[in-house]
Design a protein around this motif. Structure first.
Motif, PDB file in Angstrom:
ATOM      1  N   ALA A 120       0.827  -1.208   0.000  1.00  0.00           N
ATOM      2  CA  ALA A 120       0.000   0.000   0.000  1.00  0.00           C
ATOM      3  C   ALA A 120       0.865   1.265   0.000  1.00  0.00           C
ATOM      4  CB  ALA A 120      -0.931  -0.003   1.210  1.00  0.00           C
ATOM      5  N   ILE A 121       1.894   1.294   0.854  1.00  0.00           N
ATOM      6  CA  ILE A 121       2.774   2.474   0.911  1.00  0.00           C
ATOM      7  C   ILE A 121       3.551   2.627  -0.384  1.00  0.00           C
ATOM      8  CG2 ILE A 121       4.728   3.527   2.112  1.00  0.00           C
ATOM      9  CD1 ILE A 121       3.792   2.129   4.646  1.00  0.00           C
ATOM     10  N   GLY A 122       4.072   1.516  -0.913  1.00  0.00           N
ATOM     11  CA  GLY A 122       4.843   1.575  -2.157  1.00  0.00           C
ATOM     12  C   GLY A 122       4.005   2.019  -3.338  1.00  0.00           C
ATOM     13  N   LEU A 123       2.757   1.552  -3.420  1.00  0.00           N
ATOM     14  CA  LEU A 123       1.853   1.987  -4.490  1.00  0.00           C
ATOM     15  C   LEU A 123       1.617   3.490  -4.407  1.00  0.00           C
ATOM     16  CD1 LEU A 123      -0.830  -0.843  -4.595  1.00  0.00           C
ATOM     17  CD2 LEU A 123       0.507  -0.048  -6.533  1.00  0.00           C
ATOM     18  N   PHE A 124       1.348   3.967  -3.212  1.00  0.00           N
ATOM     19  CA  PHE A 124       1.080   5.402  -3.039  1.00  0.00           C
ATOM     20  C   PHE A 124       2.307   6.235  -3.402  1.00  0.00           C
ATOM     21  CE2 PHE A 124       1.268   9.166  -0.266  1.00  0.00           C
ATOM     22  CZ  PHE A 124       0.134   9.839  -0.708  1.00  0.00           C
ATOM     23  N   LYS A 131       8.024  14.958  -4.587  1.00  0.00           N
ATOM     24  CA  LYS A 131       8.550  15.157  -3.235  1.00  0.00           C
ATOM     25  C   LYS A 131       7.963  14.165  -2.237  1.00  0.00           C
ATOM     26  CE  LYS A 131       9.619  20.087  -3.703  1.00  0.00           C
ATOM     27  NZ  LYS A 131       9.385  21.450  -3.149  1.00  0.00           N
ATOM     28  N   VAL A 132       6.703  13.787  -2.452  1.00  0.00           N
ATOM     29  CA  VAL A 132       6.076  12.823  -1.553  1.00  0.00           C
ATOM     30  C   VAL A 132       6.829  11.498  -1.605  1.00  0.00           C
ATOM     31  CG1 VAL A 132       3.983  11.509  -1.067  1.00  0.00           C
ATOM     32  CG2 VAL A 132       3.824  13.915  -1.742  1.00  0.00           C
ATOM     33  N   ASN A 133       7.135  11.062  -2.806  1.00  0.00           N
ATOM     34  CA  ASN A 133       7.906   9.830  -2.985  1.00  0.00           C
ATOM     35  C   ASN A 133       9.271   9.954  -2.312  1.00  0.00           C
ATOM     36  OD1 ASN A 133       9.753   7.874  -4.099  1.00  0.00           O
ATOM     37  ND2 ASN A 133       8.293   7.505  -5.739  1.00  0.00           N
ATOM     38  N   MET A 134       9.939  11.066  -2.529  1.00  0.00           N
ATOM     39  CA  MET A 134      11.271  11.255  -1.977  1.00  0.00           C
ATOM     40  C   MET A 134      11.254  11.224  -0.449  1.00  0.00           C
ATOM     41  SD  MET A 134      13.917  14.437  -2.476  1.00  0.00           S
ATOM     42  CE  MET A 134      12.884  15.490  -1.429  1.00  0.00           C
ATOM     43  N   ILE A 135      10.273  11.889   0.159  1.00  0.00           N
ATOM     44  CA  ILE A 135      10.198  11.934   1.620  1.00  0.00           C
ATOM     45  C   ILE A 135       9.949  10.535   2.189  1.00  0.00           C
ATOM     46  CG2 ILE A 135       8.844  12.780   3.571  1.00  0.00           C
ATOM     47  CD1 ILE A 135       8.352  15.338   1.952  1.00  0.00           C
ATOM     48  N   ILE A 136       8.986   9.820   1.602  1.00  0.00           N
ATOM     49  CA  ILE A 136       8.669   8.474   2.104  1.00  0.00           C
ATOM     50  C   ILE A 136       9.870   7.545   1.976  1.00  0.00           C
ATOM     51  CG2 ILE A 136       7.263   6.414   1.686  1.00  0.00           C
ATOM     52  CD1 ILE A 136       4.968   8.259   0.891  1.00  0.00           C
ATOM     53  N   VAL A 179       8.248  -2.121   0.636  1.00  0.00           N
ATOM     54  CA  VAL A 179       7.948  -0.812   0.060  1.00  0.00           C
ATOM     55  C   VAL A 179       8.898  -0.503  -1.089  1.00  0.00           C
ATOM     56  CG1 VAL A 179       7.948   1.676   0.497  1.00  0.00           C
ATOM     57  CG2 VAL A 179       6.919   0.135   2.151  1.00  0.00           C
ATOM     58  N   ARG A 180      10.160  -0.825  -0.931  1.00  0.00           N
ATOM     59  CA  ARG A 180      11.136  -0.532  -1.980  1.00  0.00           C
ATOM     60  C   ARG A 180      10.780  -1.238  -3.282  1.00  0.00           C
ATOM     61  NH1 ARG A 180      17.604  -1.019  -1.168  1.00  0.00           N
ATOM     62  NH2 ARG A 180      17.188   0.924  -0.045  1.00  0.00           N
ATOM     63  N   VAL A 181      10.397  -2.513  -3.198  1.00  0.00           N
ATOM     64  CA  VAL A 181      10.020  -3.255  -4.402  1.00  0.00           C
ATOM     65  C   VAL A 181       8.737  -2.689  -5.005  1.00  0.00           C
ATOM     66  CG1 VAL A 181       9.411  -5.520  -5.322  1.00  0.00           C
ATOM     67  CG2 VAL A 181      11.119  -5.344  -3.523  1.00  0.00           C
ATOM     68  N   ALA A 182       7.716  -2.469  -4.166  1.00  0.00           N
ATOM     69  CA  ALA A 182       6.437  -1.969  -4.674  1.00  0.00           C
ATOM     70  C   ALA A 182       6.594  -0.589  -5.299  1.00  0.00           C
ATOM     71  CB  ALA A 182       5.408  -1.922  -3.538  1.00  0.00           C
ATOM     72  N   GLU A 183       7.371   0.274  -4.682  1.00  0.00           N
ATOM     73  CA  GLU A 183       7.574   1.628  -5.225  1.00  0.00           C
ATOM     74  C   GLU A 183       8.319   1.581  -6.550  1.00  0.00           C
ATOM     75  OE1 GLU A 183       9.842   5.181  -6.142  1.00  0.00           O
ATOM     76  OE2 GLU A 183      10.692   3.296  -5.373  1.00  0.00           O
ATOM     77  N   SER A 184       9.330   0.718  -6.633  1.00  0.00           N
ATOM     78  CA  SER A 184      10.109   0.622  -7.870  1.00  0.00           C
ATOM     79  C   SER A 184       9.251   0.139  -9.036  1.00  0.00           C
ATOM     80  CB  SER A 184      11.296  -0.312  -7.651  1.00  0.00           C
ATOM     81  OG  SER A 184      12.037  -0.476  -8.832  1.00  0.00           O
ATOM     82  N   VAL A 185       8.436  -0.895  -8.797  1.00  0.00           N
ATOM     83  CA  VAL A 185       7.584  -1.426  -9.863  1.00  0.00           C
ATOM     84  C   VAL A 185       6.493  -0.427 -10.236  1.00  0.00           C
ATOM     85  CG1 VAL A 185       6.051  -3.308 -10.520  1.00  0.00           C
ATOM     86  CG2 VAL A 185       8.051  -3.782  -9.108  1.00  0.00           C
TER      87      VAL A 185
END
Length: 300
Positions: A120-124, A131-136, A179-185
């Motif tokens: 959920a966090i990675g998708l968001f 900036k939101v992505n960078m902060i998280i 989160v790292r995997v979900a955000e990257s994909v």
């Protein structure tokens, strides 16, 4: 082992499909797994271990809590005690079967919780970007400054001993990795043409994530999460061994290793049984995760 999982992040994130997985694709993956002897062997071992743990109240030959000081540390194969007895005269086979329930629970639950929260966090973060992505991601990167083992021990020690605190500590350790995997994909998927077409058609962000993004992200994240199961089993047993997990007299493999330390010079085979089960279960989870990863690579 956790280092090898982190090295596989780019590979998991790289296998991003151009569309949602079709039903026929998952059928092909299932057929690949059925033809893989390693997957079948690992699955059979896990099925036996999980089955013995689930049905332990009916299959166990004795009460796992009943002690007898006259029957302390009986060797394997003793009459009435197939796997001998522990330092308090309790039946080892019964305690190992009941201990599998807590060990598997502490190994699987943190990964499932981290899978849901981290996805959920990675998708968001991946879909919003900027900036939101960078902060998280920078906040979560703080967790990578510490090895997984030390981080789990530190969090569990700060929260205090107990199974619930250990589960929470392990979940916090695994969430940043998922989160790292979900955000990257997600970052890769949201740049594809059909996502832009969905935006141009007037679809909302939630609708795009649910219909077009989620199905493509779940596959790589699921593959990575299955690899975390073996790590979770070892970390959970380690916390119990250190006195930060399950408390006596509950049977749990890591705790049993701790209590049997004093018996290693008297009856080493008995003391090695919980460690052997931890090793076999973690290896089976790892081999099954590798087989799932290979089966899902057919779309490349």
């Amino acid at each position: 082992m956790s280092a090898s999982l982190e090295l596989s992040l780019p590979a998991a994130a790289a296998s991003v499909p151009a569309a949602q997985p079709s039903r026929s694709y998952w059928l092909v993956v299932w057929r690949q797994l059925r033809r893989d002897p390693m997957a079948l062997a690992a699955g059979l071992v896990l099925l036996i271990i999980i089955g013995a743990a689930v049905f332990a109240p009916w299959l166990a030959p004795a009460d796992p809590y009943k002690a007898s000081m006259l029957k302390r540390l009986l060797p394997i194969g003793s009459p009435g005690f197939l796997l001998g007895t522990d330092e308090l005269g309790r039946d080892m086979l019964s305690r190992l079967m009941h201990g599998g329930r807590l060990s598997l629970l502490m190994g699987v639950v943190p990964v499932l919780a981290a899978f849901g929260i981290g996805t959920a966090i990675g998708l968001f973060a991946g879909y919003v970007g900027g900036k939101v992505n960078m902060i998280i991601m920078r906040v979560l990167d703080v967790f990578y400054a510490f090895p997984s083992v030390l981080l789990a021990v530190a969090i569990s020690g700060a929260l205090g001993p107990g199974m619930s605190n250990s589960l929470l500590a392990l979940t916090l350790v695994f969430v940043p990795q998922v989160v790292r995997v979900a955000e990257s994909v997600t970052t890769q998927v949201r740049q594809l043409d059909y996502i832009e077409a969905a935006r141009m058609s007037g679809a909302g962000a939630f609708s795009i994530i649910r219909v077009h993004v989620l199905g493509n992200v779940l596959g790589p994240v699921f593959v990575y999460a299955t690899g975390l199961l073996s790590v979770s089993m070892i970390l959970a047993s380690g916390l119990s061994f250190l006195g930060l997990g399950v408390k006596p007299p509950e049977p749990e493999w890591g705790l049993m290793l701790n209590t049997l330390r004093s018996a290693i010079y008297v009856n080493p085979w008995i003391a090695a049984l919980p460690g052997a089960l931890i090793f076999v279960t973690s290896i089976a989870f790892n081999l099954l995760a590798d087989s799932v990863r290979s089966a899902m690579d057919i779309r490349r």
